[in-house]
Every structure is written in structure tokens, then in C-alpha cells.
Design a protein around this motif. Sequence first.
Motif, PDB file in Angstrom:
ATOM      1  N   PRO B  20      41.768   3.553  54.205  1.00  0.00           N
ATOM      2  CA  PRO B  20      41.044   4.407  53.250  1.00  0.00           C
ATOM      3  C   PRO B  20      39.686   4.875  53.769  1.00  0.00           C
ATOM      4  N   VAL B  42      39.808   8.275  48.620  1.00  0.00           N
ATOM      5  CA  VAL B  42      41.081   7.684  49.032  1.00  0.00           C
ATOM      6  C   VAL B  42      41.200   6.282  48.420  1.00  0.00           C
ATOM      7  N   THR B  50      50.186   7.696  50.447  1.00  0.00           N
ATOM      8  CA  THR B  50      48.728   7.716  50.353  1.00  0.00           C
ATOM      9  C   THR B  50      48.358   8.187  48.954  1.00  0.00           C
TER      10      THR B  50
END
Lengths: 152, 152, 152, 152
Positions: B20, B42, B50
Motif C-alpha cells: 500500500p 490504498v 487491490t
Amino acid sequence: MTSADLTPQTPAPATAGSGPEALDAILRDNFAPWIQRLGLRVEEAGERRTVLRLPWSDELAREGGGLSGQAMMAAADTATALAVCAARGGFVPMTTVQQSTTFQRPVSGRDVLVDVRITKLGRTLAFAEVTLTAEGATEPAAHATTVYALLG
Amino acid sequence: MTSADLTPQTPAPATAGSGPEALDAILRDNFAPWIQRLGLRVEEAGERRTVLRLPWSDELAREGGGLSGQAMMAAADTATALAVCAARGGFVPMTTVQQSTTFQRPVSGRDVLVDVRITKLGRTLAFAEVTLTAEGATEPAAHATTVYALLG
Amino acid sequence: MTSADLTPQTPAPATAGSGPEALDAILRDNFAPWIQRLGLRVEEAGERRTVLRLPWSDELAREGGGLSGQAMMAAADTATALAVCAARGGFVPMTTVQQSTTFQRPVSGRDVLVDVRITKLGRTLAFAEVTLTAEGATEPAAHATTVYALLG
Amino acid sequence: MTSADLTPQTPAPATAGSGPEALDAILRDNFAPWIQRLGLRVEEAGERRTVLRLPWSDELAREGGGLSGQAMMAAADTATALAVCAARGGFVPMTTVQQSTTFQRPVSGRDVLVDVRITKLGRTLAFAEVTLTAEGATEPAAHATTVYALLG
């Protein structure tokens, strides 16, 4: 857009009419601040065809220098909504149902003209084709097809 | 994106790795300032999946209160690029070929989770499905399919 | 098509040239028997534009009388493959990457003209717009955008 | 389909119910003869998920051996229409608005399972995701998103 986007609490007087100035007002009154940052301007507004200009801005690009495709997708969606308003003669609440976009050529350092052709304006659905071309270029940078649900 | 977007002049050290933090660095270093304004973060980064968070912001909505579909399209494109980097283990230059997005439910006042599943990672093309869901909701707000050309 | 579809074991002499007759031969030699049943015929073949005719047939419709949208999607895909061959001056192995189709007006009892415009012919990818219009009509029945990967 | 396709002159008794047999009857009674040639069979039918089988047939392929992408697009459209009927508990007139399909892997010599998930069933619009996978494979051959207008 989502269905709420173009449903003002109260009809804005600015949305009367459907010339470039009226569409600029609809854009100013009905879209997100983040979309205002695109600096879109209505160049032409007609029953079947509306053209917007997406001015070049480093804010929309990166040091690599290319215009972000996200800005082109957002411009195509916004331009379609305004083209439907132009075709209907004024503001109409609507919601995007589907957008398909292809990215064909990079753009760098130039404005992009966003040319919307309404191919079907039904009672509940509108269909458009959007061609995005860098100013001075002959070939498209991107192309989108859009489907909108008309709510009023 | 357009082909220039993810082609840095010099490979950024920040883009090593694919967790991330590495993806947040790729996002920060490689996308347009206008895209940075989405505030994407993220949440998960994996070889096949993801997840990004699109935080709620009035900047992305209008007084009607709905999250703009343009923000969701931009988030889906950005998330796919990062998911491909995660799948490839680090930054890779690429360009969006095609994105198709459907808008199914309005979002208001809530973050949106942008869940990308890479369905094909070829040598030259990558395919993904992106589901955007308002936090706490069970049904999608929007769904996108994306195709990328891998340039390296 | 899938990647295998247009990869003949041995190059067929019939595929030399790129006029309507040569394209009809490519169609006959390279597509599935089920696609042959559409009865497609090449009307025009050019570097940027190719036009096919989808003849009306009750086989493609139902007692309700409407032409099936599936036949229009198949015609658009087939026409794009032939248009790429026309643009490249002869047969070229390729595979469909993506097709987006909108359905705008029903068709009943009339041939459909399938008009393909190649908007980008790159080294590895080709992009086209396909407009399907019932003969004698001015507005499209359907519209497709297509992306192909060129394998040779 | 086009809007006429699923609008029978008179409601067919065969379309009562929404199990696999009822959907097979809807398929037999409401689709074009050319579509019947696909040999589609309903394997599962549920409120949110319906699965069809597209049996391998040389009629749908070519000597190169690949299943035609056109057959997969047609199967995805047909499967969505039947999935909407399953979700609504019986036959409902509808028309395809938009279909976006990506082609990710070739299929040769194997049946394809066409798995439809209805992601939104509104009053006037239905949205679905369709994953097409060769029997025994874990990765999709193709993926489609479909939008239908419900007419009744």
C-alpha cells in the motif's frame, strides 16, 4: 454523474434557454467543484450537436506531460449532460447510466475539443457519441459513447 | 490516463515494491494534481486484488448531494493502474485502452471503496473489473471494466 | 473473435488484396459457419471506411419481428475485422479486445448497413467506430466501438 | 435484442415460473432461430444468479479452432435476458440498452459456462455482470456488462 447530481433543490433561473451561456450556467450551477476545475467552456450548443473546450492545464497532466484520461472521461460525461440540456431546450434532471471510452492518442500542451452528437433522444433514455480531439489535430484523442436516463 | 501519464522521466525510487505505501507513492508521483484532489488512499494491495478508498468530499459532490460519477470513473481508472503495479511488483508504464462504466446507485455522504480485480495480466494487455461500493453498502454504486496496454 | 479465429494454418491466397471481393473471401475463409449464416456482404472497402450489408432474414428475428441485437453485435465485430484487413491491404491475424454496443432503435423487415470507420490503426492495436443503420433510415439502430489487437 | 424481441403478441403460458425449464421455454419461444443454433441450456436459475451452458460446436468455431467472440457476446446477451426473467419470476418484455464485452482468453474444444449476476434490478433498468469461462478453467474467457430496459 449519479442521479442526485442534476436534481437541484429548486429550479435555477440560470438554466432557462439552451445557448452556450445557458449551458455554462447549468455547468456552473449543477456540477461538483472538482468538475469546475476542469475549466470546461461551451463553444457551441445545438439540438443535435454541442461542443465544449477543455483548456490545457498542467493541473490535468503530469511531468510526463500527458493529459490524464480521467479528465477526458469526465469532460465527455459533463459534455453529454449539457448536450442533452441543449437538445431539450433547457435544464433537465438526468443520470448517467453507462459510459464507454476508448483512448487512442496522447494529448500534450493543447486544448481538447469535446464534440457531442446526440444520436437518440427518447422519453426516458438519451444516447450520445463524444469525440475528443486535440485542437489542430485531425484524429481523435479519445472517443466515448454515453447513455443517460432522463428523469424529467 | 494517456500513454504519457505513467512514463516518468526517470524511474522514481519511491516506486520500488508494491505494498500500500509503495502504491500510495506511485499515485503521488505519477498522477495529475487534479487526480490527487480525489484523496484516494490504498487500503489493500495484492497480486490479484487491490482496494482503494475514495473519501467522501463535498468537492466531489453538489448541493444535490450526490457523488459525481466522473469521480467514480476517475477512481476506477486510477485504481486499475495501481492494481497493475501491485500485480507486477512495482511501477510499470502503461496506458488506458478502454474503460466501460455503469452507474447503478447514487452515493451521498459516504466513502466509496474501489475494489479492483485483475482478471488477465498479459505481456502487453491487462484486464480488470472494478466494483465501487459505498462504505457499509452491500450493493455496488458503480462497476467498471478496464483494459490497459503495458508499455514495459 | 478470439485470438485463434483469424489465424489460419496457412495463409489463404484468397486473402490477397483488399477490395470487396477479397474481403468477402476473407469472411468466407476465416469466420465460423454460424457467422456465415448472417449472410453479410461487403459493399464498400477502403483504407479508412468499410461498409457491410446485413440482409434482413427471419432467421435473425422472432415472431415479434425485431432484428436480434445479437446479430447486430456479431455484424459489428465481423465488419471491424474486415475493415482492418482493408486498411492493412489484406488479411491480418487479429483478436477482438473489447466491444461496446448501444442499441437505440428496433429494426424490422429491412437490411442493415454496417458502416465501419477505423479511427486508429496502430502497430499493435486498432480502434473503430461502427454505425448500424436500417436501409433507408437516417438514425442509427445501433452503434459499436471496437478495439482489436493486431497479431501480425 | 431490440425492443421488439421479447414482446410476444400474446403472453406465452410456457413463460410462467422461472426455474431452468421455464427459462429454457422462454429461450425457445422468444429468441431468433439463429440464436437457437447456439444450443444454450439453462443450468441454474435464481433471483440474483443464473448460469447457462454454451456447448462447444464446430459451427461456432473455425478451422483455427477458436470459439468465435460473437458467439460469446450473443450468449452473454441471451443469458442476461433470461437472468432478468428469473429475477422477476417469469417472462418480462425488455430490450438491451448497452453491452460491453472484453475478450481475455481463447476457448477451444470446450463448453463455456455463462454466469450472470444481476447487480441492480430497478423498475425500468436492470444491470448485470456476465463472466464466461471455459468448463474446467479458472480464469474467464470473456466478461460482459449489460444494461437492459424493462418494458413491463
